[in-house]
Scaffold this motif. Structure first.
Motif, PDB file in Angstrom:
ATOM      1  N   ILE A 130       0.859  -1.182   0.000  1.00 51.50           N
ATOM      2  CA  ILE A 130       0.000   0.000   0.000  1.00 51.50           C
ATOM      3  C   ILE A 130       0.895   1.232   0.000  1.00 51.50           C
ATOM      4  CG2 ILE A 130      -1.788   1.285   1.236  1.00 51.50           C
ATOM      5  CD1 ILE A 130      -2.747  -1.320   2.451  1.00 51.50           C
ATOM      6  N   LEU A 131       0.632   2.123  -0.947  1.00 51.39           N
ATOM      7  CA  LEU A 131       1.420   3.340  -1.075  1.00 51.39           C
ATOM      8  C   LEU A 131       0.478   4.529  -1.222  1.00 51.39           C
ATOM      9  CD1 LEU A 131       2.546   1.045  -3.375  1.00 51.39           C
ATOM     10  CD2 LEU A 131       4.572   2.472  -3.142  1.00 51.39           C
ATOM     11  N   GLY A 132       0.954   5.696  -0.824  1.00 51.96           N
ATOM     12  CA  GLY A 132       0.106   6.872  -0.995  1.00 51.96           C
ATOM     13  C   GLY A 132       0.649   8.080  -0.275  1.00 51.96           C
ATOM     14  N   GLY A 154      -3.940   9.169 -11.132  1.00 52.03           N
ATOM     15  CA  GLY A 154      -2.990   9.959 -11.906  1.00 52.03           C
ATOM     16  C   GLY A 154      -1.594   9.386 -11.826  1.00 52.03           C
ATOM     17  N   VAL A 155      -1.162   9.018 -10.619  1.00 48.97           N
ATOM     18  CA  VAL A 155       0.150   8.390 -10.433  1.00 48.97           C
ATOM     19  C   VAL A 155       0.208   7.049 -11.163  1.00 48.97           C
ATOM     20  CG1 VAL A 155       1.730   7.419  -8.714  1.00 48.97           C
ATOM     21  CG2 VAL A 155       0.538   9.573  -8.239  1.00 48.97           C
ATOM     22  N   ALA A 156      -0.872   6.276 -11.082  1.00 48.88           N
ATOM     23  CA  ALA A 156      -0.914   4.967 -11.745  1.00 48.88           C
ATOM     24  C   ALA A 156      -0.748   5.107 -13.260  1.00 48.88           C
ATOM     25  CB  ALA A 156      -2.227   4.262 -11.423  1.00 48.88           C
ATOM     26  N   GLN A 176       7.125  16.785  -7.200  1.00 49.12           N
ATOM     27  CA  GLN A 176       8.350  16.140  -6.737  1.00 49.12           C
ATOM     28  C   GLN A 176       8.046  14.859  -5.975  1.00 49.12           C
ATOM     29  OE1 GLN A 176      11.535  17.075  -7.439  1.00 49.12           O
ATOM     30  NE2 GLN A 176      10.585  18.611  -8.785  1.00 49.12           N
ATOM     31  N   ASN A 177       6.986  14.879  -5.179  1.00 47.29           N
ATOM     32  CA  ASN A 177       6.620  13.679  -4.424  1.00 47.29           C
ATOM     33  C   ASN A 177       6.123  12.561  -5.339  1.00 47.29           C
ATOM     34  OD1 ASN A 177       7.388  14.807  -2.067  1.00 47.29           O
ATOM     35  ND2 ASN A 177       5.364  14.992  -1.165  1.00 47.29           N
ATOM     36  N   ILE A 178       5.444  12.928  -6.425  1.00 41.20           N
ATOM     37  CA  ILE A 178       5.022  11.915  -7.394  1.00 41.20           C
ATOM     38  C   ILE A 178       6.247  11.223  -7.989  1.00 41.20           C
ATOM     39  CG2 ILE A 178       3.963  11.575  -9.671  1.00 41.20           C
ATOM     40  CD1 ILE A 178       1.912  13.707  -8.936  1.00 41.20           C
ATOM     41  N   LEU A 179       7.256  12.022  -8.379  1.00 45.09           N
ATOM     42  CA  LEU A 179       8.482  11.436  -8.936  1.00 45.09           C
ATOM     43  C   LEU A 179       9.179  10.529  -7.922  1.00 45.09           C
ATOM     44  CD1 LEU A 179       9.929  14.547 -10.831  1.00 45.09           C
ATOM     45  CD2 LEU A 179       8.755  12.559 -11.808  1.00 45.09           C
TER      46      LEU A 179
END
Length: 387
Positions: A38-40, A95-97, A70-73
């Motif tokens: 689980i990530l987020g 969006g990240v997926a 930056q956190n998405i990267l």
């Protein structure tokens, strides 16, 4: 065909109760002998406190753009699953997926457990700014479009559902809108097992002995109809009847407003970890889920229903969305926003509580058959292995 060994669940906000849907899906996936991560992001003060410490969770702080980019990267390389399971069509999850899919070609399952845009006006919501307004919304430090939860992003991502390799939903309303496979909100029926608890002992433990207990195990909001139950108690006017609200609202001062007006009927209990909740629900005579009829509630599968069903409690709810289909013939239903009907049903239930408890046992059987973690897993299996 490549064996699926791990699934990555992406959760938009790990500080909210929305993580419970991810937790239930994770437990169901584990029963299929597939590892789960689980990530987020945490957009609130801290990780949601009632989550059982069963899964390791990788999290980063949620923030507005440009810091959020930056956190998405930073989170993208941490996504290691063979399949990405995005919870909600939000930038911080779906969006990240989609970004991860571009670089890895890993398939995406999108789970939709709410009509997110309904909180902003639904199909009536539009963003038609001038160029000057767009510039302000992007460039100002407090610009609206710097917020990853802005409804414009939700609208975009709802339109991007076609890029998910599979979709899961939990109500027929959402299925009609977005398609996909219905995966109902399950319940750990082994944990929520009434045979393990003694109702009167629970009532003594939580200071509820001597009362007839109507329980609302969740956060009150106007659309959840708690006011209708309190108006019903006004009509009945019996001092031994109490509405027990477990947890309360973390969003605003709505709890205090209810307390000021109807404090004589209300008993407030704090938030409890998930493993304590069955003991709390055991203290109830009736579990009430008095949803009002709104676009938001038509899309929902209230977890409070399966709290009561699994614990073999009489469940009193309203004819909204999928609630009648979820309860079948095992609950008590009234029209939404109707305190008169609620008052009548409350009195009928307590007039013949033994019969109501027998119906509660039928609700438990239905919950084990249709809404257990094992039932969730059976529905999920076909979705996962099609990928």
């Amino acid at each position: 065909m490549k064996k699926i060994t791990k699934i990555s669940l992406l959760v938009a906000d790990l500080s909210s109760a929305a993580i419970m849907r991810a937790y239930l899906l994770s437990k169901a996936i584990k029963t299929l002998d597939i590892d789960v991560e689980i990530l987020g992001f945490i957009f609130g003060d801290k990780l949601y406190s009632n989550l059982p410490p069963e899964f390791k969770i990788y999290h980063l702080p949620g923030m507005n753009f440009p810091g959020f980019a930056q956190n998405i990267l930073q989170i993208l390389p941490k996504i290691q699953g063979d399949i990405i399971y995005a919870i909600k069509p939000q930038l911080a999850s779906f969006g990240v997926a989609l970004l991860k899919k571009l670089s890895s070609r890993k398939p995406i399952i999108l789970d939709i457990d709410d009509w997110e845009l309904s909180w902003h006006g639904g199909d009536e919501w539009h963003y038609h700014p001038t160029l000057k307004q767009v510039a302000r919304d992007i460039l100002r430090p407090n610009g609206a479009l710097r917020n990853p939860y802005h409804p414009l992003y939700i609208k975009w991502l709802e339109n991007c559902c076609i890029y998910a390799d599979a979709i899961t939903v939990h109500t027929s309303f959402l299925q009609q809108r977005f398609g996909g496979q219905i995966i109902p909100n399950g319940k750990d029926t082994a944990l929520f097992n009434p045979d393990k608890y003694h109702p009167e002992a629970s009532r003594i433990r939580y200071g509820l002995s001597g009362y007839k207990i109507l329980m609302f195990p969740g956060a009150p909001r106007p659309y959840k109809g708690v006011e209708d139950v309190l108006l019903a108690l006004d009509k009945i006017n019996r001092q031994d009847l109490k509405l027990v609200i477990v947890g309360g609202s973390p969003y605003d001062n709505y709890d205090e407003e209810l307390q000021q007006k109807w404090g004589r009927w209300i008993v407030k209990l704090p938030n409890y970890p998930a493993e304590i909740m069955p003991d709390v629900v055991a203290a109830a005579h009736i579990v009430v889920v008095p949803q009002r009829d709104t676009p938001e509630t038509r899309a929902q599968f209230p977890l409070k229903l399966t709290d009561g069903m699994s614990m073999a409690k009489p469940v009193l709810s309203t004819i909204v969305g999928d609630i009648p289909a979820i309860l079948g013939e095992t609950g008590y239903l009234v029209a939404p926003a109707n305190p008169e009907q609620l008052a009548t049903q409350i009195q009928l239930i307590f007039h013949n509580l033994e019969l109501a408890n027998q119906r509660g046992k039928k609700a438990r059987e239905r919950c084990v058959e249709k809404y257990s973690i094992e039932a969730m897993a059976a529905s999920l299996e076909s979705v996962i292995f099609r990928l």
